[in-house]
Design an enzyme around this catalytic site. Structure first.
Site, PDB file in Angstrom:
ATOM      1  N   GLU A   1      -6.489 -10.732  -1.324  1.00 35.71           N
ATOM      2  CA  GLU A   1      -7.326 -10.477  -0.140  1.00 35.71           C
ATOM      3  C   GLU A   1      -8.799 -10.386  -0.541  1.00 35.71           C
ATOM      4  O   GLU A   1      -9.522  -9.512  -0.082  1.00 35.71           O
ATOM      5  CB  GLU A   1      -6.886  -9.180   0.548  1.00 35.71           C
ATOM      6  CG  GLU A   1      -5.439  -9.183   0.979  1.00 35.71           C
ATOM      7  CD  GLU A   1      -5.006  -7.886   1.648  1.00 35.71           C
ATOM      8  OE1 GLU A   1      -5.875  -7.153   2.161  1.00 35.71           O
ATOM      9  OE2 GLU A   1      -3.794  -7.598   1.653  1.00 35.71           O
TER      10      GLU A   1
ATOM     11  N   ASN B   1       1.908  -5.290  -3.157  1.00 39.27           N
ATOM     12  CA  ASN B   1       0.500  -5.545  -2.848  1.00 39.27           C
ATOM     13  C   ASN B   1      -0.236  -4.242  -2.549  1.00 39.27           C
ATOM     14  O   ASN B   1       0.280  -3.383  -1.833  1.00 39.27           O
ATOM     15  CB  ASN B   1       0.432  -6.462  -1.616  1.00 39.27           C
ATOM     16  CG  ASN B   1      -0.969  -6.959  -1.328  1.00 39.27           C
ATOM     17  OD1 ASN B   1      -1.619  -7.551  -2.170  1.00 39.27           O
ATOM     18  ND2 ASN B   1      -1.433  -6.739  -0.103  1.00 39.27           N
TER      19      ASN B   1
ATOM     20  N   GLU C   1       0.802  -1.230   0.000  1.00 37.95           N
ATOM     21  CA  GLU C   1       0.000   0.000   0.000  1.00 37.95           C
ATOM     22  C   GLU C   1       0.832   1.277   0.000  1.00 37.95           C
ATOM     23  O   GLU C   1       0.641   2.157   0.830  1.00 37.95           O
ATOM     24  CB  GLU C   1      -0.955  -0.018   1.188  1.00 37.95           C
ATOM     25  CG  GLU C   1      -1.907  -1.191   1.128  1.00 37.95           C
ATOM     26  CD  GLU C   1      -2.691  -1.374   2.408  1.00 37.95           C
ATOM     27  OE1 GLU C   1      -2.589  -0.526   3.304  1.00 37.95           O
ATOM     28  OE2 GLU C   1      -3.413  -2.374   2.501  1.00 37.95           O
TER      29      GLU C   1
ATOM     30  N   HIS D   1     -10.776  -5.991  -2.584  1.00 39.62           N
ATOM     31  CA  HIS D   1     -11.866  -5.831  -1.619  1.00 39.62           C
ATOM     32  C   HIS D   1     -12.984  -5.085  -2.357  1.00 39.62           C
ATOM     33  O   HIS D   1     -12.957  -3.862  -2.475  1.00 39.62           O
ATOM     34  CB  HIS D   1     -11.403  -4.998  -0.421  1.00 39.62           C
ATOM     35  CG  HIS D   1     -10.334  -5.638   0.405  1.00 39.62           C
ATOM     36  ND1 HIS D   1     -10.570  -6.707   1.232  1.00 39.62           N
ATOM     37  CD2 HIS D   1      -9.008  -5.346   0.541  1.00 39.62           C
ATOM     38  CE1 HIS D   1      -9.452  -7.044   1.854  1.00 39.62           C
ATOM     39  NE2 HIS D   1      -8.480  -6.230   1.443  1.00 39.62           N
TER      40      HIS D   1
ATOM     41  N   ASP E   1     -12.563 -10.311  -0.986  1.00 34.44           N
ATOM     42  CA  ASP E   1     -13.877 -10.426  -0.356  1.00 34.44           C
ATOM     43  C   ASP E   1     -14.831  -9.514  -1.117  1.00 34.44           C
ATOM     44  O   ASP E   1     -14.422  -8.521  -1.708  1.00 34.44           O
ATOM     45  CB  ASP E   1     -13.863 -10.120   1.145  1.00 34.44           C
ATOM     46  CG  ASP E   1     -13.149  -8.832   1.515  1.00 34.44           C
ATOM     47  OD1 ASP E   1     -13.277  -7.828   0.772  1.00 34.44           O
ATOM     48  OD2 ASP E   1     -12.454  -8.811   2.550  1.00 34.44           O
TER      49      ASP E   1
END
Length: 498
Positions: A280, A214, A172, A251, A282
């Site tokens: 990650e 990432n 990030e 996400h 979802d």
């Protein structure tokens, strides 16, 4: 990306109520052995996510919390369905180095040991990140913080050397909004090359591990943040900076929804020569159709090597069970989204054809300041900047010499303004006064190692403002280079062939 897109991560850590590490948890598990999963027969219908993904040579992983390893339902589902594991918080900076120089791998090892004892690989997360830094690191800045970052990477990677499939080296580092630029952070303020230094440090510490960048909100190809990361990866690949993969956190929610150009994003990164991993995943609301689309987009690109969902059951999600974001409900039952994912994986080709080019031509701008690799040729002498005898010793003064194609005359101009040779040595001004030598020295990010290539042919030092100068107006082989007040002479003018 629009500024209304909410980052799914760094604001939700440390509290026991918040289960996972939102933005920084990269999920992939296992041991370093058997990096290639066996492909099953065409048309085989497997009954678990891991087995179904393995048919096309991919993995399917999840994030694991050490504190839940005593929950038999949790571990039963995780053991049955997944073959990659990421520690949610246990390998982050604050967990692994709570005090400077004092490492603690107790909980990281708990997750790692559970994974490998159950035949899974492990993906490490994360080595360098602006968030979840312990207090001692937050108090540092400049060269002290830079050294602390390097020491931390070495300490953690050396502990797990040869055991981790891939490291989420930097997490990030890019800003939200429309700039496509870096996030302001204490690490960024140590110098724009900090990401490159992190990757080079990790590669030296464990040459076998895959090294990944990432981030969240880099799923939509049209967003500036996506383009910013793309430009960085392209620059790194062009200059030989060791980067092996890009992690799309993915996400998805109403502010950052799945977009049909997701496949373009995956294929565009893959075309740069890196793997893409969905790290990650979802989806708030748990849409079965969207889950299937995400999986199919990955399956369509050969270098999309695996998918990790961020948590096992809805009750394990950092988003809260009421958002229904995962593949199993809070009671451990398979949801419609699970079935859609399993069906998509079972329908995959065993060996997909690599996607050579993205379906949309990238509309990106070059990384600021990058200049490629080539020779620095003196206008007055016709000779090239040269490291005598191909030395790699710090402090070796550079010279001009007849031009050739050997590595000691090949200089790479980085996006931060460094001239690098051999990949890890920088053109370095030994001081700020007239006559100080110009030498090679291990790259560390200081302004005495940064240069401006000017339109009039001069090359000036950022720190001193003085010009790169062939001493005594010399033009013969072996003439040494120095810093000197700019005067416009041909011994201070250069052509850059990068």
């Amino acid at each position: 990306m629009g500024t209304n897109v909410t980052p799914p991560d760094s604001r939700h850590r440390s509290s026991k109520v918040l289960r996972a590490v939102v933005a920084g948890a990269l999920g992939v598990a296992g041991t370093v052995a058997a990096l290639t999963l066996p492909a099953g027969p065409v048309g085989a219908a497997e009954s678990t996510l891991a087995a179904a993904a393995a048919q096309s040579g991919r993995y399917f992983g999840t994030a694991i919390a050490a504190g839940k390893l005593g929950d038999s339902q949790y571990t039963s589902i995780a053991n049955r369905e997944f073959n990659m594991v990421t520690a949610e918080n246990e390998m982050k900076i604050d967990a692994t180095e709570p005090n400077r120089g004092q490492f603690n791998f107790t909980n990281g090892d708990r997750v790692y040991n559970w994974a490998v004892q159950n035949g899974k690989r492990v993906r490490g997360h994360t080595l360098a990140w602006y968030s979840q830094q312990p207090g001692w690191m937050q108090s540092l800045s400049g060269s002290s913080l830079r050294q602390a970052m390097i020491d931390h990477i070495n300490g953690v990677v050396n502990h797990y050397k040869g055991k981790i499939y891939a490291w989420d080296v930097v997490n990030e580092a890019f800003a939200d909004g429309n700039s496509g630029g870096r996030r302001d952070s204490n690490l960024q303020r140590t110098g724009n090359d900090w990401i490159e230094v992190a990757f080079r440090t990790a590669r030296a510490a464990d040459p076998a591990a895959k090294l990944c960048y990432n981030d969240y909100n880099i799923d939509n190809w049209s967003w500036a943040k996506t383009q910013g990361v793309y430009n960085m990866v392209r620059d790194f690949k062009s200059r030989g900076v060791p980067i092996d993969c890009v992690g799309l956190q993915s996400h998805f929610n109403s502010q950052s929804p799945y977009n049909s150009n997701y496949r373009t994003t995956i294929s565009s990164f893959a075309a740069l020569g890196v793997d893409v991993q969905i790290t990650e995943l979802d989806i708030q609301g748990g849409s079965a159709q969207t889950y299937a689309s995400v999986v199919n987009d990955c399956l369509a690109v050969a270098r999309c090597t695996g998918i990790t969902v961020w948590g096992v059951r809805d009750s394990d999600s950092w988003l809260g069970a009421n958002t229904s974001p995962l593949l199993f409900d809070s009671s451990g039952n398979k949801k419609a989204a699970y079935t859609s994912v399993l069906n998509a994986l079972n329908n995959a080709s065993p060996n997909p054809t690599p996607t050579a080019t993205p379906t949309v031509t990238p509309t990106v701008t070059p990384t600021s300041g990058g200049g490629g690799t080539g020779q620095i040729r003196g206008v007055g002498s016709g000779r090239c900047v040269d490291v005598p005898n191909s030395s790699t010793t710090d402090g070796t003064q550079v010279q001009i010499y007849d031009c050739h194609t050997n590595a000691n005359q090949q200089w790479t101009l980085t996006s931060s303004g460094e001239f690098q040779v051999y990949g890890n040595k920088c053109l370095d001004a030994a001081g700020t006064g007239n006559g100080v030598k110009v030498q090679i020295y291990s790259c560390w990010g200081g302004d005495n190692q940064k240069w401006r290539v000017n339109s009039n042919g001069t090359i000036t030092g950022v720190q001193s403002g003085l010009c790169l100068d062939a001493a005594n107006n010399g033009s013969g082989n072996g003439t040494l280079l120095q810093m000197y007040s700019c005067h416009g002479g041909n011994n201070q003018r250069w052509t850059w062939t990068g």
